[in-house]
Enzyme design. Structure first.
Site, short mmCIF file in Angstrom:
data_model
loop_
_atom_site.label_atom_id
_atom_site.label_comp_id
_atom_site.label_asym_id
_atom_site.label_seq_id
_atom_site.Cartn_x
_atom_site.Cartn_y
_atom_site.Cartn_z
N CYS A 149 0.81 -1.21 0.00
CA CYS A 149 0.00 0.00 0.00
C CYS A 149 0.85 1.27 0.00
O CYS A 149 0.33 2.38 -0.18
CB CYS A 149 -0.93 0.01 1.20
SG CYS A 149 -0.08 -0.16 2.79
N CYS A 154 8.94 0.90 10.92
CA CYS A 154 10.09 0.11 11.33
C CYS A 154 9.71 -1.35 11.57
O CYS A 154 8.55 -1.66 11.88
CB CYS A 154 10.75 0.71 12.57
SG CYS A 154 9.83 0.42 14.11
N CYS A 244 -15.53 -41.09 10.51
CA CYS A 244 -15.44 -41.51 11.92
C CYS A 244 -16.75 -42.15 12.39
O CYS A 244 -16.83 -42.66 13.50
CB CYS A 244 -15.09 -40.32 12.81
SG CYS A 244 -16.41 -39.09 12.97
N CYS A 302 -57.06 -25.20 53.97
CA CYS A 302 -57.83 -24.04 53.52
C CYS A 302 -56.98 -23.16 52.61
O CYS A 302 -55.86 -23.48 52.28
CB CYS A 302 -58.31 -23.25 54.73
SG CYS A 302 -56.95 -22.55 55.69
N CYS A 314 -53.10 -15.48 50.45
CA CYS A 314 -54.29 -16.17 49.99
C CYS A 314 -53.95 -17.05 48.80
O CYS A 314 -53.37 -16.59 47.82
CB CYS A 314 -55.36 -15.14 49.60
SG CYS A 314 -56.84 -15.89 48.85
N CYS A 335 -61.19 -11.87 48.22
CA CYS A 335 -61.02 -12.19 46.79
C CYS A 335 -62.13 -13.14 46.36
O CYS A 335 -61.88 -14.18 45.78
CB CYS A 335 -59.66 -12.80 46.51
SG CYS A 335 -59.36 -14.33 47.43
#
Length: 538
Positions: A149, A154, A244, A302, A314, A335
């Site tokens: 290029c 170095c 194999c 329960c 609950c 609930c």
């Protein structure tokens, strides 16, 4: 005379048996040839080659020479081009035809012109040179190297740059050190500036690039690694067997899994590894403590639960509560309303668990059977060898019919085990949700399961026949067994072929436009065995 009479009768009986069996074998051979011709005319068979450590350099050279001759390049330059284009000569030539040589080389980071030599006049020998990397301005010209290029630094800086790149595994395409320069450094110059042990490592990486960067060549995934690579002559997937003995899918490098697609097998393997069934059970049968998030299972009692951390909650809705409760209420919590969404979630989770358990059990059962039938193949070969040695009937000197039957049994058993994985995803809602109506899904499922059960029935019949102690059979018993093995083998092979056609054309076919679910084609002779590189292709 009596002895002569019995001998002649025995010979007549043997001749009749031979003629009868020849008719059966001829019919079977005609079927096999017809199937082979049909497959050959519709789907050209892809051939595979085994590349060993000893032949890797030769296989790479075969491709390098083509590019070197076409573009008049040296080996290092041709390799730079090929690594960039993943060793695909066709793609490389297409780019050359479309964009020209200059664009082809520039894209690959290849600069092709004579390297400008550093001046060697009497004046230059006394002139000091500077390296823009280490900023040393007291350097002789012989301690500097200029790349193709045009950039010059170095040798010490080049050496350090190359060594770091190679040790970091970035050795195949080492770019120039100059700012924004994408030119690839000449591998011959690189080897000249680095230590011998690093150069050896660099050279090995360059050779192995033919496998690592090549879509048509892949390392055999055997464990422990056999050291072989497999080259496929055409693009695409498929299943292949290495020398194999390891059989694998060329697309995903997993074990051969046809008629599953690679995605199906990947999802299934992950599902099994993660023990999703256990997690699903926990989801269905436990509730998470609202304080410590540990799962709590209720065996009886329960709806007021107490976690080991001391938190009360609950069971109905999972909400935290106080310690007191009555038959009608839980202290500090209510609930009483039915929660439709949570009930549906639990029902779906339970159904999914039962569905997964069914398919997993069937898959494992047939997989375990295939392991036993792999052992059966060895036993059948040993028995066949004994029969061939001791029998005086010429038709039983060649016992290929029984060894071929054992091989077909093993292959078809593996196929039937993978059909349960295929069915789990094909008729579930994970992959094809919204792409089939419930009616269409159920219709396809029924069609597939009918074929699946027919195949299983004949596989079981073939397995039962091959497990017989035929090494102690009389000639007549061997003849009967031969009829059965060839007959069941004929049907099993035919049903396997029809099942694959159904999957490709009627089940997956309409869905392939939006998904990558191609499967490896069925082969009556079994998974393709790769041949050694350099051997004649048949």
């Amino acid at each position: 005379m009596d002895d002569d009479y019995y001998l002649s009768c025995e010979e007549d009986e043997e001749e009749e048996q031979e003629e009868e069996l020849e008719v059966v074998e001829d019919d079977y051979d005609k079927y096999c040839h017809a199937q082979h011709d049909e497959n050959s005319s519709t789907k050209p068979e892809l051939t595979c080659q085994i590349i060993t450590n000893e032949t890797l350099v030769a296989a790479q050279k075969e491709v390098l020479v083509k590019v070197m001759d076409f573009f008049t390049l040296k080996k290092s330059q041709a390799r730079t081009l090929l690594i960039h284009y993943q060793w695909n000569v066709d793609k490389l030539l297409d780019v050359y035809g479309e964009k020209g040589k200059e664009s082809l080389f520039k894209t690959a980071g290849l600069t092709v012109f004579a390297r400008t030599s550093l001046p060697e006049s009497r004046y230059s020998l006394r002139k000091k040179m500077a390296c823009d990397i280490c900023m040393d301005d007291d350097l002789q010209f012989y301690s500097m190297t200029r790349m193709d290029c045009g950039h010059c630094f170095c040798n010490n800086c080049w050496k350090e740059h190359f060594t770091v790149k190679i040790n970091d595994g970035m050795s195949k395409r080492i770019t120039c050190m100059a700012y924004k320069c994408n030119a690839i450094c000449d591998e011959d110059v690189v080897k000249k500036l680095i230590n011998p042990e690093v150069a050896e490592k660099f050279d090995r990486f360059l050779v192995e690039s033919y496998v690592d960067d090549n879509k048509r060549v892949k390392w055999c995934p055997s464990t422990p690694h056999c050291g072989n690579a497999i080259r496929r002559e055409e693009d695409g997937g498929g299943e292949v067997e290495c020398s194999c003995g390891h059989q694998f899918c060329f697309s995903c490098l997993c074990e051969s899994h046809s008629p599953c697609s690679c995605l199906m097998w990947k999802l299934w393997s992950k599902k099994c590894e993660e023990e999703s069934a256990t997690l699903n059970w926990i989801t269905v049968h436990t509730k998470m403590c609202p304080k410590c998030s540990k799962p709590v299972h209720r065996s009886d009692g329960c709806n007021l639960m107490t976690c080991i951390c001391g938190q009360h909650f609950c069971w109905l809705c999972g909400g935290a509560t106080g310690v007191r409760h009555t038959w009608t209420s839980i202290d500090g919590h209510s609930c009483g309303k039915f929660q439709e969404d949570k009930a549906k979630e639990l029902e779906i989770a339970k159904r999914d668990l039962e569905r997964y358990t069914h398919y997993y059990h069937q898959y494992r059962s047939h997989t375990d059977s295939s392991k036993q039938e792999d052992k059966l193949r060895k036993s059948v070969r040993e028995k066949a060898a004994l029969v061939s040695k001791k029998t005086h009937v010429s038709v039983h000197k060649d016992m290929k019919w029984v060894t071929n039957g054992a091989d077909l049994l093993f292959r078809s058993r593996k196929i039937i085990s993978y059909t349960y994985v295929f069915a789990f995803y094909m008729f579930g809602r994970e992959l094809f949700k919204g792409e089939m109506s419930d009616e269409e899904r159920e219709m396809k499922k029924n069609l597939f399961e009918i074929q699946q059960q027919q195949l299983i029935g004949n596989i079981e019949s073939l397995s039962k026949t091959l497990n017989e102690p035929f090494d102690g059979y009389s000639c007549g018993e061997l003849n009967k067994m031969k009829h059965e093995v060839i007959g069941f083998g004929f049907v099993v092979d035919k049903l396997c072929k029809e099942m694959y056609e159904c999957i490709e054309n009627e089940l997956l076919g309409p869905l392939l436009a939006g998904h990558n679910h191609k499967i490896a084609p069925y082969r009556s002779e079994g998974i393709e065995k790769a041949i050694e590189f350099g051997a004649d292709m048949v």
